[in-house]
Design a protein around this motif. Structure first.
Motif, PDB file in Angstrom:
ATOM      1  N   ASP A  11      46.805  -5.876  56.886  1.00 41.76           N
ATOM      2  CA  ASP A  11      47.779  -4.822  56.600  1.00 41.76           C
ATOM      3  C   ASP A  11      49.142  -5.080  57.243  1.00 41.76           C
ATOM      4  O   ASP A  11      50.162  -4.631  56.721  1.00 41.76           O
ATOM      5  CB  ASP A  11      47.238  -3.458  57.043  1.00 41.76           C
ATOM      6  N   THR A  37      46.053  -3.787  51.698  1.00 44.79           N
ATOM      7  CA  THR A  37      45.182  -2.613  51.778  1.00 44.79           C
ATOM      8  C   THR A  37      43.801  -3.008  51.285  1.00 44.79           C
ATOM      9  O   THR A  37      43.638  -4.000  50.556  1.00 44.79           O
ATOM     10  CB  THR A  37      45.699  -1.448  50.915  1.00 44.79           C
ATOM     11  N   LEU A  38      42.793  -2.216  51.654  1.00 41.28           N
ATOM     12  CA  LEU A  38      41.440  -2.501  51.184  1.00 41.28           C
ATOM     13  C   LEU A  38      41.314  -2.246  49.685  1.00 41.28           C
ATOM     14  O   LEU A  38      40.571  -2.943  48.994  1.00 41.28           O
ATOM     15  CB  LEU A  38      40.434  -1.649  51.957  1.00 41.28           C
ATOM     16  N   THR A  39      42.042  -1.271  49.197  1.00 41.51           N
ATOM     17  CA  THR A  39      42.027  -1.005  47.750  1.00 41.51           C
ATOM     18  C   THR A  39      42.535  -2.213  46.971  1.00 41.51           C
ATOM     19  O   THR A  39      41.921  -2.649  45.987  1.00 41.51           O
ATOM     20  CB  THR A  39      42.887   0.231  47.421  1.00 41.51           C
ATOM     21  N   ASP A  40      43.653  -2.762  47.429  1.00 44.65           N
ATOM     22  CA  ASP A  40      44.204  -3.961  46.797  1.00 44.65           C
ATOM     23  C   ASP A  40      43.239  -5.136  46.955  1.00 44.65           C
ATOM     24  O   ASP A  40      43.064  -5.943  46.033  1.00 44.65           O
ATOM     25  CB  ASP A  40      45.561  -4.284  47.418  1.00 44.65           C
ATOM     26  N   TYR A  58      40.966  -3.115  60.925  1.00 46.36           N
ATOM     27  CA  TYR A  58      41.579  -1.791  60.827  1.00 46.36           C
ATOM     28  C   TYR A  58      42.659  -1.754  59.752  1.00 46.36           C
ATOM     29  O   TYR A  58      43.609  -2.535  59.784  1.00 46.36           O
ATOM     30  CB  TYR A  58      42.164  -1.387  62.178  1.00 46.36           C
ATOM     31  N   PHE A  59      42.499  -0.812  58.795  1.00 44.81           N
ATOM     32  CA  PHE A  59      43.459  -0.608  57.709  1.00 44.81           C
ATOM     33  C   PHE A  59      43.764   0.877  57.579  1.00 44.81           C
ATOM     34  O   PHE A  59      42.917   1.725  57.912  1.00 44.81           O
ATOM     35  CB  PHE A  59      42.887  -1.120  56.379  1.00 44.81           C
ATOM     36  N   PRO A  60      44.949   1.211  57.081  1.00 42.19           N
ATOM     37  CA  PRO A  60      45.264   2.630  56.863  1.00 42.19           C
ATOM     38  C   PRO A  60      44.284   3.318  55.917  1.00 42.19           C
ATOM     39  O   PRO A  60      44.062   4.529  56.030  1.00 42.19           O
ATOM     40  CB  PRO A  60      46.671   2.589  56.251  1.00 42.19           C
ATOM     41  N   ASP A  61      43.692   2.559  54.996  1.00 43.16           N
ATOM     42  CA  ASP A  61      42.793   3.172  54.019  1.00 43.16           C
ATOM     43  C   ASP A  61      41.322   2.851  54.259  1.00 43.16           C
ATOM     44  O   ASP A  61      40.496   2.976  53.353  1.00 43.16           O
ATOM     45  CB  ASP A  61      43.193   2.775  52.594  1.00 43.16           C
ATOM     46  N   GLY A  62      40.966   2.447  55.494  1.00 42.46           N
ATOM     47  CA  GLY A  62      39.553   2.222  55.773  1.00 42.46           C
ATOM     48  C   GLY A  62      39.316   1.127  56.789  1.00 42.46           C
ATOM     49  O   GLY A  62      40.219   0.702  57.521  1.00 42.46           O
ATOM     50  N   ASN A  63      38.069   0.665  56.833  1.00 39.10           N
ATOM     51  CA  ASN A  63      37.624  -0.328  57.803  1.00 39.10           C
ATOM     52  C   ASN A  63      37.182  -1.583  57.072  1.00 39.10           C
ATOM     53  O   ASN A  63      36.406  -1.514  56.104  1.00 39.10           O
ATOM     54  CB  ASN A  63      36.476   0.250  58.635  1.00 39.10           C
TER      55      ASN A  63
END
Length: 233
Positions: A11, A37-40, A58-63
Motif C-alpha cells: 500500500d 490495495t487488497l481489492t486491486d 497491513y492495508f487500509p482495506d484489510g489484512n
C-alpha cells in the motif's frame, strides 16, 4: 526456463517503488503488476495469475494474511513472499500456517530479496525434475523454517549448500576484521554474491557474525556483517 511472473502488493507507494526497482534488477523475473490495495490485488491475481507475490500485511482495506488464506483455500498456484514490518510471532505463525514461501522483515534489502527469489526458482526447478519421491528429495523441498530444527539437533552436520573447506576459508578472511557485504566477500572468494550471502547468513545463524542494515544511498539499504565479539560479563 520461463521468467518468474511477479506481482507486488504494497500500500505504501514509495516502498512499492523501491520494490519495483529491486525486482527489475533480478534476472529472469518479470514484473506483471503492482497493487496498492487488497481489492486491486484480488483483481490482478484473477487476471494475471502471477507465479510469485510480494505481499505486505497491513492495508487500509484489510489484512494481507486474509489474502494469503484465500489463495490457499481456492488452491491458487501463486506463491507468496511476505514482506512486512510485522514482528509479532503470531503473525509469523499465521503466515507459516498459510503456506507462505518466505518471510522478510522491512526494511527490505536487495540481497535478501534476491536470495528469496533464487530459492524460489531452485525450489520449482527441483520440483519440475522429480518423477518419484524419496525422503532426501522431500527434505530438500521443505521450507527452511521446517528444516532448521533438525539442523540444530545435529550441529556437526553442515546444511546443504555449505562446504566445510569454503566455510573455513571465509572464517579466515572475516577474522581480518572490518565489516563485509555479500558482494565484497563474493569478490574475495571468487564466488557469486548469492553464494557469499548464504555463507554469511549461516555464520549469523551460528552466532559467529553479527548482521546489521546499513543505509547508504536512498532506497539502497544493505546487510553488512562483522565478527561477533566475546559476550560481555
Amino acid at each position: 526456463m520461463a521468467p518468474i511472473r511477479l506481482l507486488i502488493v504494497e500500500d505504501d507507494r514509495q516502498i512499492a517503488e523501491i520494490q519495483r526497482r529491486y525486482v527489475e534488477r533480478l534476472e529472469n523475473v518479470e514484473l506483471c503488476g503492482i497493487a496498492h490495495t487488497l481489492t486491486d490485488a484480488r483483481d490482478q491475481i484473477d487476471v494475471l495469475s502471477p507465479d510469485l507475490i510480494l505481499l505486505d500485511v497491513y492495508f487500509p482495506d484489510g489484512n494481507g494474511l486474509d489474502l494469503l488464506r484465500e489463495l490457499r483455500a481456492n488452491d491458487r498456484a501463486s506463491d507468496v513472499i511476505l514482506i512486512t514490518a510485522a514482528k509479532e510471532v503470531d503473525t509469523l505463525r499465521s503466515a507459516l500456517r498459510g503456506g507462505v514461501f518466505d518471510y522478510i522483515l522491512k526494511p527490505l534489502v536487495f540481497e535478501r530479496l534476491e536470495e528469496a527469489v533464487e530459492n524460489y526458482r531452485q525450489h520449482h526447478q527441483r520440483l519440475a525434475t522429480l518423477h518419484r519421491l524419496e525422503q532426501r528429495e522431500v527434505d530438500t523441498l521443505l521450507p527452511r523454517s521446517l528444516a532448521e530444527p533438525e539442523q540444530k539437533k545435529t550441529p556437526q552436520r553442515l546444511p546443504k549448500g555449505i562446504d566445510a573447506l569454503t566455510l573455513e576459508t571465509i572464517r579466515h578472511v572475516l577474522q581480518e576484521g572490518g565489516d563485509w557485504n555479500a558482494e565484497a566477500l563474493g569478490q574475495q572468494m571468487g564466488a557469486s554474491r548469492t553464494t557469499a550471502r548464504r555463507y554469511l547468513e549461516y555464520l549469523v545463524s551460528t552466532g559467529e557474525l553479527l548482521a546489521e542494515v546499513n543505509y547508504g544511498a536512498v532506497g539502497r539499504p544493505e546487510r553488512r556483517y562483522r565478527v561477533a565479539g566475546p559476550p560481555s560479563d
